[in-house]
Write a protein that holds these residues in place. Structure first.
Motif, short mmCIF file in Angstrom:
data_model
loop_
_atom_site.label_atom_id
_atom_site.label_comp_id
_atom_site.label_asym_id
_atom_site.label_seq_id
_atom_site.Cartn_x
_atom_site.Cartn_y
_atom_site.Cartn_z
N PHE A 54 0.82 -1.20 0.00
CA PHE A 54 0.00 0.00 0.00
C PHE A 54 0.85 1.26 0.00
O PHE A 54 0.65 2.17 -0.81
CB PHE A 54 -0.94 0.00 1.20
N ARG A 55 1.82 1.33 0.90
CA ARG A 55 2.64 2.54 0.99
C ARG A 55 3.47 2.73 -0.27
O ARG A 55 3.65 3.86 -0.73
CB ARG A 55 3.55 2.46 2.21
N THR A 56 3.97 1.65 -0.85
CA THR A 56 4.74 1.76 -2.08
C THR A 56 3.86 2.27 -3.22
O THR A 56 4.27 3.12 -4.02
CB THR A 56 5.36 0.41 -2.45
N MET A 57 2.63 1.73 -3.30
CA MET A 57 1.71 2.17 -4.34
C MET A 57 1.31 3.63 -4.13
O MET A 57 1.17 4.40 -5.09
CB MET A 57 0.49 1.26 -4.34
N LEU A 58 1.10 4.02 -2.89
CA LEU A 58 0.76 5.41 -2.57
C LEU A 58 1.89 6.34 -3.00
O LEU A 58 1.66 7.39 -3.63
CB LEU A 58 0.49 5.54 -1.08
N PHE A 59 3.12 5.96 -2.67
CA PHE A 59 4.29 6.74 -3.06
C PHE A 59 4.37 6.87 -4.57
O PHE A 59 4.59 7.96 -5.11
CB PHE A 59 5.53 6.04 -2.50
N GLY A 60 4.20 5.77 -5.29
CA GLY A 60 4.27 5.80 -6.74
C GLY A 60 3.18 6.64 -7.37
O GLY A 60 3.40 7.33 -8.38
N SER A 61 1.98 6.62 -6.80
CA SER A 61 0.87 7.40 -7.34
C SER A 61 1.15 8.89 -7.23
O SER A 61 0.88 9.66 -8.16
CB SER A 61 -0.43 7.04 -6.61
N VAL A 62 1.69 9.32 -6.10
CA VAL A 62 2.01 10.74 -5.91
C VAL A 62 3.07 11.17 -6.91
O VAL A 62 2.95 12.23 -7.55
CB VAL A 62 2.49 10.98 -4.46
#
Length: 565
Positions: A54-62
């Motif tokens: 989740f955190r990796t995907m959140l980082f990538g989305s930003v």
């Protein structure tokens, strides 16, 4: 949709708006493509070892949103792009080259997108898979299979829209608006993603699989002189090796399925030999020196990865032929009639939308009709390997059709003084449609195969393997063209089959060569499939002294059989 609306027409964009030479634009495109396909390996490592999906995907989305905003500004603000250049000036080579600042802004945006794809590509699919209830095995398996199909079908439909609606806006209205539209869509998608944070299932990081693999290899090499107990009996051997109970979740259920010891690659089993329990195992059951002693679970996870590699190689070869089809279909389209009716003209790259459309359309046909019919007619339905193999065969047929069509296009183009054919570009649609069906079977089959056959905690790595296959294929496709040209020039031709001037070359012969390569890959795949055993598939007889080393399988079958306490 957003990232492909930028990457697909990137070469044209660099030539048209940044006044780059063709070779320079191609080099930038190749570097960017390589980064976006290999970056998921780093993203998978970060997700598994530190941040979680989740955190990796959140980082990538930003980072993706920021990257698209930068690229949109670079295409909109006059000071961030070189002045426009006419066709005559481009032909004369007098166009103004982009300044260092203009290049820097563009490359920063591209770098942010590469980071974004490296973080989101390996995590998006497995994060969705984490949401399924694994306490109901049958329902979980059926729902997960449908999830893989529809996830990729929607992805293909997004790429279809990018290659039609968005690309048309870019070519006919302007690049600024053409990049602004997917940027807004990405912002909306990010808001929807954040809306579910209170209900998501979050799987914590389990640690890097790369370090686990290295430990198994090092430990087995250090103990290479030792002899395994009961070398012909896997179950008795496992009883004497290091096999601690695995971690459990909050409800007391195992966090991951336990893999039983197999006799495949038995040299690696030595990593789990306990030479001195007092020195090697701590009171809490953990290894005192992890680089000297590994668990049976770690050993079997490494075996599972090794076992998947031959099938992965076949997937790489499929991506190679698919890349060749898409690349040279686009070049064919440049010489054909692009009109729809008397007034509407499509961009040449938009013909590739046929490929993505047929992937998206065939998925519901496969999921709702073919799969159900197969389950009704057979006991087990269609397996993942059967699905991939069928896709390989359809891909060969697609190249045969392309080879048959090309002489018509070439003859028509040579009949005109300007080298342009009067034939409609949609003459190329059948070959793309067949490759789309091939992709719906093989490409999505690969994705599901990696996500289900890798151990559960390696789903992020499974998706990284999928994208690495695409990255490797982009470089191998260039190598294949170089080899074909080198061999065909030796036959007395001044230029090879794949000439800079498509009308002077023989792309039809090249397509036949790709059909042969696809057929060889299909035969190779059949050999791999013959010897492969799925997770959960046990040999006919219980593992014992009479079992052949190749008959065991990496398995996560039912809990009652595999969990040791």
């Amino acid at each position: 949709m957003a990232t492909n609306s930028f990457s697909t027409p990137l070469q044209v964009y660099l030539i048209d708006r940044y006044n780059m030479k063709e070779n320079a634009a191609t080099n930038v495109y190749n570097i960017y493509t390589g980064l976006t396909n290999f970056a998921p390996v780093l993203g998978a490592f970060v997700a598994d070892a530190f941040w979680g999906r989740f955190r990796t995907m959140l980082f990538g989305s930003v980072f993706g949103i920021i990257g698209m905003v930068v690229i949109t500004l670079s295409a909109t603000i006059r000071q961030l792009k070189p002045p426009s250049c006419s066709a005559a000036a481009r032909q004369a080579g007098t166009c103004v080259a982009p300044s260092a600042l203009q290049r820097a802004v563009l490359y920063v945006g591209m770098g942010l997108l590469a980071v974004s794809l490296g973080a989101t590509n390996p995590t998006a699919l497995p994060f969705g898979a984490d949401q399924f209830d694994e306490t109901n095995n049958e329902r979980h398996k059926a729902g997960l299979t449908r999830y893989f199909n529809w996830f990729y079908a929607i992805t293909m439909m997004a790429m279809f829209l990018g290659l039609t609606v968005v690309v048309y806006v870019q070519f006919e209205v302007g690049w600024g608006l053409g990049f602004a539209i997917p940027t807004v869509v990405m912002l909306v998608a990010f808001a929807v993603f954040l809306a579910g944070t209170s209900v998501y299932v979050y799987v914590p990081p389990e640690g890097s699989i790369f370090s686990s693999v290295a430990r198994v290899v090092v430990a087995s090499c250090r103990k290479w002189r030792l002899r395994l107990p009961h070398p012909g009996d896997a179950r008795r051997q496992e009883e004497l090796l290091y096999s601690p109970p695995g971690p459990v979740s909050g409800n007391g259920r195992p966090r991951v399925f336990r893999l039983p010891l197999t006799l495949q690659l038995s040299f690696l089993n030595k990593a789990a030999i306990v030479t001195d329990a007092d020195e090697e195992i701590r009171p809490d059951g953990s290894p005192a020196r992890p680089w000297n002693l590994c668990s049976v679970q770690q050993v079997e996870e490494v075996k599972c990865i090794v076992k998947i590699v031959p099938v992965w190689v076949s997937g790489v070869l499929w991506f190679v032929v698919m890349t060749e089809m898409l690349n040279y279909t686009t070049i064919q389209a440049l010489t054909m009639n692009l009109h729809i009716g008397s007034r509407f003209t499509i961009p040449p790259v938009s013909i590739l939308a046929v490929f993505y459309l047929f992937v998206a359309l065939f998925v519901p046909v496969y999921d709702l009709l073919i799969v159900r019919a197969a389950r009704y007619l057979t006991a087990g339905g269609i397996t993942l390997l059967q699905r991939q193999g069928t896709g390989l065969a359809v891909g060969v047929l697609g190249f045969v059709v392309a080879a048959v069509v090309e002489p018509r296009r070439r003859s028509s183009a040579l009949g005109h003084g300007d080298g342009m054919s009067s034939l409609s570009v949609f003459l190329l649609a059948p070959q793309l449609a067949l490759m789309g069906v091939s992709g719906a079977l093989n490409m999505i089959g690969q994705l599901e195969f990696y996500n289900t056959e890798f151990p559960d905690q390696m789903r992020t790595l499974a998706n990284a393997a999928f994208y690495c296959a695409q990255g490797a294929s982009s470089y191998l496709a260039t190598l294949v063209v170089s080899i074909v040209n080198a061999r065909t020039r030796r036959s007395g031709r001044s230029s090879g089959w794949v000439s800079d001037d498509i009308n002077a070359g023989r792309i039809d012969y090249f397509y036949y060569a790709m059909a042969v390569l696809g057929a060889v890959n299909f035969i190779y795949f059949l050999v791999c499939a013959h010897f492969y055993r799925y997770k959960g598939e046990q040999p006919a007889e219980s593992p014992g002294a009479d079992e052949l080393p190749g008959d065991s399988a990496c398995s996560s079958g039912s809990e009652g059989v595999l969990l040791r306490t």
